[in-house]
Design a protein around this motif. Structure first.
Motif, PDB file in Angstrom:
ATOM      1  N   HIS A   1      63.271  53.888  15.244  1.00  0.00           N
ATOM      2  CA  HIS A   1      63.855  53.419  13.993  1.00  0.00           C
ATOM      3  C   HIS A   1      64.714  52.197  14.310  1.00  0.00           C
ATOM      4  CE1 HIS A   1      65.165  53.570   9.851  1.00  0.00           C
ATOM      5  NE2 HIS A   1      66.311  53.119  10.321  1.00  0.00           N
ATOM      6  N   TYR A   2      64.634  51.211  13.428  1.00  0.00           N
ATOM      7  CA  TYR A   2      65.359  49.969  13.630  1.00  0.00           C
ATOM      8  C   TYR A   2      66.250  49.678  12.435  1.00  0.00           C
ATOM      9  CZ  TYR A   2      62.117  49.514  17.381  1.00  0.00           C
ATOM     10  OH  TYR A   2      61.404  49.768  18.518  1.00  0.00           O
ATOM     11  N   ASP A   3      67.514  49.415  12.720  1.00  0.00           N
ATOM     12  CA  ASP A   3      68.462  48.951  11.722  1.00  0.00           C
ATOM     13  C   ASP A   3      68.667  47.470  12.004  1.00  0.00           C
ATOM     14  OD1 ASP A   3      69.198  51.445  10.354  1.00  0.00           O
ATOM     15  OD2 ASP A   3      69.974  52.016  12.323  1.00  0.00           O
ATOM     16  N   VAL A   4      68.283  46.634  11.045  1.00  0.00           N
ATOM     17  CA  VAL A   4      68.320  45.189  11.237  1.00  0.00           C
ATOM     18  C   VAL A   4      69.236  44.560  10.200  1.00  0.00           C
ATOM     19  CG1 VAL A   4      66.937  43.071  11.224  1.00  0.00           C
ATOM     20  CG2 VAL A   4      65.973  45.189  12.157  1.00  0.00           C
ATOM     21  N   VAL A   5      70.101  43.674  10.667  1.00  0.00           N
ATOM     22  CA  VAL A   5      70.905  42.851   9.765  1.00  0.00           C
ATOM     23  C   VAL A   5      70.478  41.412  10.014  1.00  0.00           C
ATOM     24  CG1 VAL A   5      73.213  42.048   9.157  1.00  0.00           C
ATOM     25  CG2 VAL A   5      72.853  44.455   9.760  1.00  0.00           C
ATOM     26  N   LEU A   6      70.007  40.776   8.953  1.00  0.00           N
ATOM     27  CA  LEU A   6      69.499  39.407   9.019  1.00  0.00           C
ATOM     28  C   LEU A   6      70.329  38.537   8.093  1.00  0.00           C
ATOM     29  CD1 LEU A   6      67.146  37.510   9.935  1.00  0.00           C
ATOM     30  CD2 LEU A   6      65.935  38.266   7.892  1.00  0.00           C
ATOM     31  N   GLY A   7      70.863  37.449   8.615  1.00  0.00           N
ATOM     32  CA  GLY A   7      71.615  36.524   7.771  1.00  0.00           C
ATOM     33  C   GLY A   7      70.694  35.816   6.785  1.00  0.00           C
TER      34      GLY A   7
ATOM     35  N   ARG B   1      55.874  38.788   5.631  1.00  0.00           N
ATOM     36  CA  ARG B   1      55.860  39.933   6.548  1.00  0.00           C
ATOM     37  C   ARG B   1      57.090  40.808   6.328  1.00  0.00           C
ATOM     38  NH1 ARG B   1      54.506  40.468  12.900  1.00  0.00           N
ATOM     39  NH2 ARG B   1      54.704  42.713  12.875  1.00  0.00           N
ATOM     40  N   LEU B   2      58.251  40.176   6.168  1.00  0.00           N
ATOM     41  CA  LEU B   2      59.468  40.946   5.893  1.00  0.00           C
ATOM     42  C   LEU B   2      59.326  41.739   4.595  1.00  0.00           C
ATOM     43  CD1 LEU B   2      62.279  38.437   6.887  1.00  0.00           C
ATOM     44  CD2 LEU B   2      61.753  40.619   7.999  1.00  0.00           C
ATOM     45  N   ILE B   3      58.801  41.096   3.566  1.00  0.00           N
ATOM     46  CA  ILE B   3      58.612  41.779   2.287  1.00  0.00           C
ATOM     47  C   ILE B   3      57.690  42.983   2.474  1.00  0.00           C
ATOM     48  CG2 ILE B   3      57.553  41.566  -0.003  1.00  0.00           C
ATOM     49  CD1 ILE B   3      58.629  38.619  -0.011  1.00  0.00           C
ATOM     50  N   GLY B   4      56.623  42.809   3.215  1.00  0.00           N
ATOM     51  CA  GLY B   4      55.671  43.887   3.438  1.00  0.00           C
ATOM     52  C   GLY B   4      56.214  45.027   4.274  1.00  0.00           C
ATOM     53  N   GLU B   5      57.146  44.724   5.164  1.00  0.00           N
ATOM     54  CA  GLU B   5      57.638  45.750   6.081  1.00  0.00           C
ATOM     55  C   GLU B   5      58.918  46.429   5.605  1.00  0.00           C
ATOM     56  OE1 GLU B   5      57.652  43.814   9.894  1.00  0.00           O
ATOM     57  OE2 GLU B   5      55.503  44.155  10.127  1.00  0.00           O
ATOM     58  N   THR B   6      59.499  45.958   4.522  1.00  0.00           N
ATOM     59  CA  THR B   6      60.741  46.579   4.050  1.00  0.00           C
ATOM     60  C   THR B   6      60.538  48.029   3.625  1.00  0.00           C
ATOM     61  OG1 THR B   6      60.433  45.636   1.841  1.00  0.00           O
ATOM     62  CG2 THR B   6      61.876  44.434   3.354  1.00  0.00           C
ATOM     63  N   GLY B   7      59.316  48.421   3.330  1.00  0.00           N
ATOM     64  CA  GLY B   7      59.055  49.801   2.945  1.00  0.00           C
ATOM     65  C   GLY B   7      58.761  50.734   4.105  1.00  0.00           C
TER      66      GLY B   7
ATOM     67  N   LEU C   1      66.267  47.311   6.641  1.00  0.00           N
ATOM     68  CA  LEU C   1      66.561  45.882   6.656  1.00  0.00           C
ATOM     69  C   LEU C   1      67.717  45.589   5.714  1.00  0.00           C
ATOM     70  CD1 LEU C   1      65.900  42.942   7.452  1.00  0.00           C
ATOM     71  CD2 LEU C   1      64.358  42.892   5.477  1.00  0.00           C
ATOM     72  N   GLY C   2      68.759  45.020   6.259  1.00  0.00           N
ATOM     73  CA  GLY C   2      69.877  44.544   5.464  1.00  0.00           C
ATOM     74  C   GLY C   2      69.926  43.037   5.579  1.00  0.00           C
ATOM     75  N   ILE C   3      70.129  42.366   4.455  1.00  0.00           N
ATOM     76  CA  ILE C   3      70.274  40.914   4.484  1.00  0.00           C
ATOM     77  C   ILE C   3      71.718  40.584   4.144  1.00  0.00           C
ATOM     78  CG2 ILE C   3      69.530  38.718   3.496  1.00  0.00           C
ATOM     79  CD1 ILE C   3      66.801  39.953   3.047  1.00  0.00           C
ATOM     80  N   LEU C   4      72.332  39.843   5.028  1.00  0.00           N
ATOM     81  CA  LEU C   4      73.718  39.435   4.867  1.00  0.00           C
ATOM     82  C   LEU C   4      73.745  38.178   4.009  1.00  0.00           C
ATOM     83  CD1 LEU C   4      76.617  40.066   5.874  1.00  0.00           C
ATOM     84  CD2 LEU C   4      76.162  38.507   7.759  1.00  0.00           C
TER      85      LEU C   4
END
Length: 143
Positions: free
Chosen positions: A21-27, A47-53, A59-62
């Protein structure tokens, strides 16, 4: 450069193995930093849109205007090890650094904890991704 891309693609396969499991924070600004041109940026955002599910990814976006308390800007880093970190990995322009010293691990865990207080998730993150996608869809491709 292609070897680096191939290596990153191999690492990403673990998103689908069901064991991690990955917790990602992306600016948010990363969605607009033109790396590779509009076509590459569109592909990355799609790709990000497709993988958010994916159940393996949070995925958290700052947002660019988010206030992050008690933290100065830090380079991107990865923490490996669930709850009990075993190492921090930082990729640099010419090499990479692996940190295993407990005090340094704790500092990076604290930094990630502070970063994790400000991102948006779910529908709000999807909205930021769609906004960036719309932007890159209008940028002309130059040869």
């Amino acid at each position: 450069m292609p070897a680096g891309v191939a290596k990153r693609m191999r690492r990403q396969k673990v998103l689908y193995d069901g064991e991690h499991h990955y917790d990602v924070v992306l600016g948010e600004q990363a969605l607009y930093t033109n790396v590779g041109g509009p076509e590459v940026m569109l592909g990355q955002i799609e790709r990000l849109i497709g993988e958010t599910g994916l159940p393996s990814l949070t995925l958290g976006i700052l947002p660019a205007t988010a206030r992050v308390r008690d933290l100065f800007p830090v380079p991107g880093f990865n923490i490996y090890g669930a709850g009990d970190s075993t190492r921090v990995h930082i990729e640099l322009a010419s090499s990479s650094v692996d940190i295993t010293e407990p005090g340094e691990l704790a500092l990076h865990e604290k930094a990630f904890g502070l970063l994790s207080t400000a991102p948006v998730h779910g529908a709000d993150a999807a909205s930021l991704l769609r906004k960036a996608h719309a932007y890159w869809s209008t940028v002309p491709v130059r040869g």
